[in-house]
Design an enzyme around this catalytic site. Sequence first.
Site, PDB file in Angstrom:
ATOM      1  N   ASP A 287      60.095   3.509 -28.363  1.00 49.42           N
ATOM      2  CA  ASP A 287      58.913   2.675 -28.145  1.00 49.42           C
ATOM      3  C   ASP A 287      58.926   1.477 -29.096  1.00 49.42           C
ATOM      4  O   ASP A 287      59.200   1.626 -30.288  1.00 49.42           O
ATOM      5  CB  ASP A 287      57.673   3.537 -28.430  1.00 49.42           C
ATOM      6  CG  ASP A 287      56.377   2.794 -28.200  1.00 49.42           C
ATOM      7  OD1 ASP A 287      56.105   2.429 -27.054  1.00 49.42           O
ATOM      8  OD2 ASP A 287      55.628   2.574 -29.183  1.00 49.42           O
ATOM      9  N   GLU A 329      62.684   0.292 -25.077  1.00 52.01           N
ATOM     10  CA  GLU A 329      61.505  -0.390 -24.558  1.00 52.01           C
ATOM     11  C   GLU A 329      61.347  -1.684 -25.342  1.00 52.01           C
ATOM     12  O   GLU A 329      60.727  -1.732 -26.393  1.00 52.01           O
ATOM     13  CB  GLU A 329      60.229   0.448 -24.696  1.00 52.01           C
ATOM     14  CG  GLU A 329      59.049  -0.169 -23.951  1.00 52.01           C
ATOM     15  CD  GLU A 329      57.854  -0.606 -24.798  1.00 52.01           C
ATOM     16  OE1 GLU A 329      56.911  -1.194 -24.238  1.00 52.01           O
ATOM     17  OE2 GLU A 329      57.854  -0.396 -26.030  1.00 52.01           O
TER      18      GLU A 329
HETATM   19  C1  GLC Z   1      54.605   0.362 -26.329  1.00 46.71           C
HETATM   20  C2  GLC Z   1      53.759   1.175 -25.391  1.00 46.71           C
HETATM   21  C3  GLC Z   1      52.362   0.665 -25.418  1.00 46.71           C
HETATM   22  C4  GLC Z   1      51.828   0.756 -26.814  1.00 46.71           C
HETATM   23  C5  GLC Z   1      52.770   0.094 -27.807  1.00 46.71           C
HETATM   24  C6  GLC Z   1      52.444   0.495 -29.210  1.00 46.71           C
HETATM   25  O1  GLC Z   1      54.711  -0.957 -25.928  1.00 46.71           O
HETATM   26  O2  GLC Z   1      54.299   1.133 -24.110  1.00 46.71           O
HETATM   27  O3  GLC Z   1      51.545   1.361 -24.533  1.00 46.71           O
HETATM   28  O4  GLC Z   1      50.595   0.111 -26.868  1.00 46.71           O
HETATM   29  O5  GLC Z   1      54.113   0.463 -27.629  1.00 46.71           O
HETATM   30  O6  GLC Z   1      52.858   1.821 -29.460  1.00 46.71           O
HETATM   31  C1  GLC Z   2      54.542  -4.920 -26.601  1.00 47.32           C
HETATM   32  C2  GLC Z   2      53.398  -4.004 -26.342  1.00 47.32           C
HETATM   33  C3  GLC Z   2      53.151  -3.761 -24.878  1.00 47.32           C
HETATM   34  C4  GLC Z   2      53.138  -5.045 -24.142  1.00 47.32           C
HETATM   35  C5  GLC Z   2      54.337  -5.839 -24.496  1.00 47.32           C
HETATM   36  C6  GLC Z   2      54.398  -7.135 -23.759  1.00 47.32           C
HETATM   37  O1  GLC Z   2      55.758  -4.297 -26.303  1.00 47.32           O
HETATM   38  O2  GLC Z   2      53.673  -2.777 -26.913  1.00 47.32           O
HETATM   39  O3  GLC Z   2      51.950  -3.117 -24.685  1.00 47.32           O
HETATM   40  O4  GLC Z   2      53.177  -4.763 -22.773  1.00 47.32           O
HETATM   41  O5  GLC Z   2      54.411  -6.063 -25.865  1.00 47.32           O
HETATM   42  O6  GLC Z   2      53.372  -7.981 -24.106  1.00 47.32           O
END
Ligand code: GLC
Ligand code: GLC
Length: 640
Positions: A287, A329
Amino acid sequence: MPDANWYSREARRALQRLLPRVAPVTGDDPVFIARAEQYFPTIFRLLYDLYGSHYDFFYWLEQILLSAAQMVADRPADLKALDRQREADPTWFQSEKMLGGVCYVDLFAGDLDGIRSKIPYFRELGLTYLHLMPLFLAPEGDNDGGYAVSDFRRVAPALGTMEQLADLARDFRAEGISLVLDFVFNHTSNEHEWARRALAGDEEFQNYYYMFEDRTLPDQYERTLREIFPEQAPGNFTYQPRIFKWVWTTFHRYQWDLNYSNPAVFNAMLNEMLFLANQGVEVLRLDAVAFIWKQMGTSCENLPQAHWIIRAFNALVKIAAPAMIFKSEAIVHPDAVMSYISPEEAPISYNPTLMALLWEAIATRDVKLLRHSMEKRFALPPGTAWVNYIRSHDDIGWTFADEDAAELWMNGFDHRQFLNRFYTGQFPGSFAKGVPFNFNPVTLDTRICGTAASLVGVEQALDVGNPTLLDHAIARLVLIYGVAISAGGIPLIYLGDEIATLNDYGYRNDPAKADDSRWAHRPRFDWVRAERRHDPTTVEGQVFQWLVYLVSLRQQNEAFGSGNTIFLDTGNTHVLGYICGGQVLALANFTERRQSVDRRALTGRIHLPDAAYDLVSRQDIPLAGEITLEPYRFVWLKIG
Ligand code: GLC
Ligand code: GLC
């Protein structure tokens, strides 16, 4: 930095010293020793670059190797067997059989037992990969949908226990489904034991986070940082009155960023990660990878050290739990997304560029930016794969590259403004019912929330009761899922999309959710609507039948597993074209009008027979002159 010879010599020496102290933990397991010999040079080099300047570097090196050894000792026999199987077949995820699903445990089925009871549903869809979103202990109330973890080793009591989770992973495996979990490793919640100790004044744990006596450094950092949640969580630091310190909080005030410049944090998180691996996790979703290293004067995103940390984790997993792979991610600039993808780092990754540009293309009815970007950016290194998706639990950000837009004489900023107006229904004629997310008044940036069905127009068509609009909306949803299913890589269904789940505006009445519009597309799964999935006269039935049908076509044709996809110019800017594995030519009409493609536009790139079998309509299609596509229809032509 030292040269390559120095690293390999020092790594050899270090391993000679360490192995006799570490291997006994595993009962001198020859498999452990062989893997350690293979991966230690990589680990040594990465950790030296990260932590070599610490006086106690060798102490930490030993601790880290001991952590891996201990997890080998603890690893259940069935997972060790899986390790061997996956080592023999390291690209198991590059298969046409692969299909992912993602859901929240509570919203989909109440708890872990509920999830087990839905295995027949997962089988019906054809899932081979299931991502259960964070199910760990988290603060009551607002906890960022579970992405604020208070204990990586405890399941939230309302959902079940860690033993149940491990059992579930085993049951899934028996059904051919790999368990995917999050590793929320950029931060912990403010209720994690480490944070509690830090708040009690324990300096050892204050050093697990980034803490500042006053605003001097935070202010300096802020100059180059962006804000992720400018509306709910402005700024990147939160004051802790109990200890008179500012703590780094990139996301929400209750999500404290971990300090990976401290080797103790690396080792502690390695233990948490390998613990999860030993519960049977097969894909670990890393994440918020972009944020894990900070350096003054930079955006503190995508820094080289972030890559070194993931690579070091990866090599340690290859020693202790090689059946598990990382998924990245990184929802950032396409070049940065790409930089995390490799067998040595994250072999699989979300494809946010394809995702955002599919939405872009159905809004504009024009595929040129999608095609141009995919021509440049879809190809991946060997041994890796995209995870192609349409919606996730997060907002849609328009993360396409401004350079790609400029090459087509488009202005990226203006185009994003248009897309935001379109998807919030402000643009005349828009079919979308999206909700804005985190408008930033300084940059004018906004992102979009909403379920796939509401964004493609199903909600609006039902509101106005117009059957033609409804047909178009359903066809759009099937069209973009069709691309995700066929484009090569692992298709991922955000569960609920398959029954055309609409936005749920109820979050506005819940104080813990009201200011986070992502809850619009995170409703409780509606099992009553799901009952209608076999009835083709319903919206649910049409979407479900289509998706299951397309998945079955994918799973029967190895062309879709290769990941070797070539996007091409069809000569018609409304029709997307790509060739899967050299065998299937896909053509997709992104408009509500009939479109045609001239054979001559394609023959420069491929050899076209005079007729070809269309997998989708199960008919032979003449390809001698013009190829005609009805509104929003697509063909998957067998050409090889
Ligand atoms: C990732 C998750 C998102 C969350 C962020 C912080 O982007 O997908 O839902 O808010 O991390 O943990
Ligand atoms: C970060 C956040 C997620 C958001 C993304 C794009 O990864 O965790 O929630 O979708 O940025 O803005």
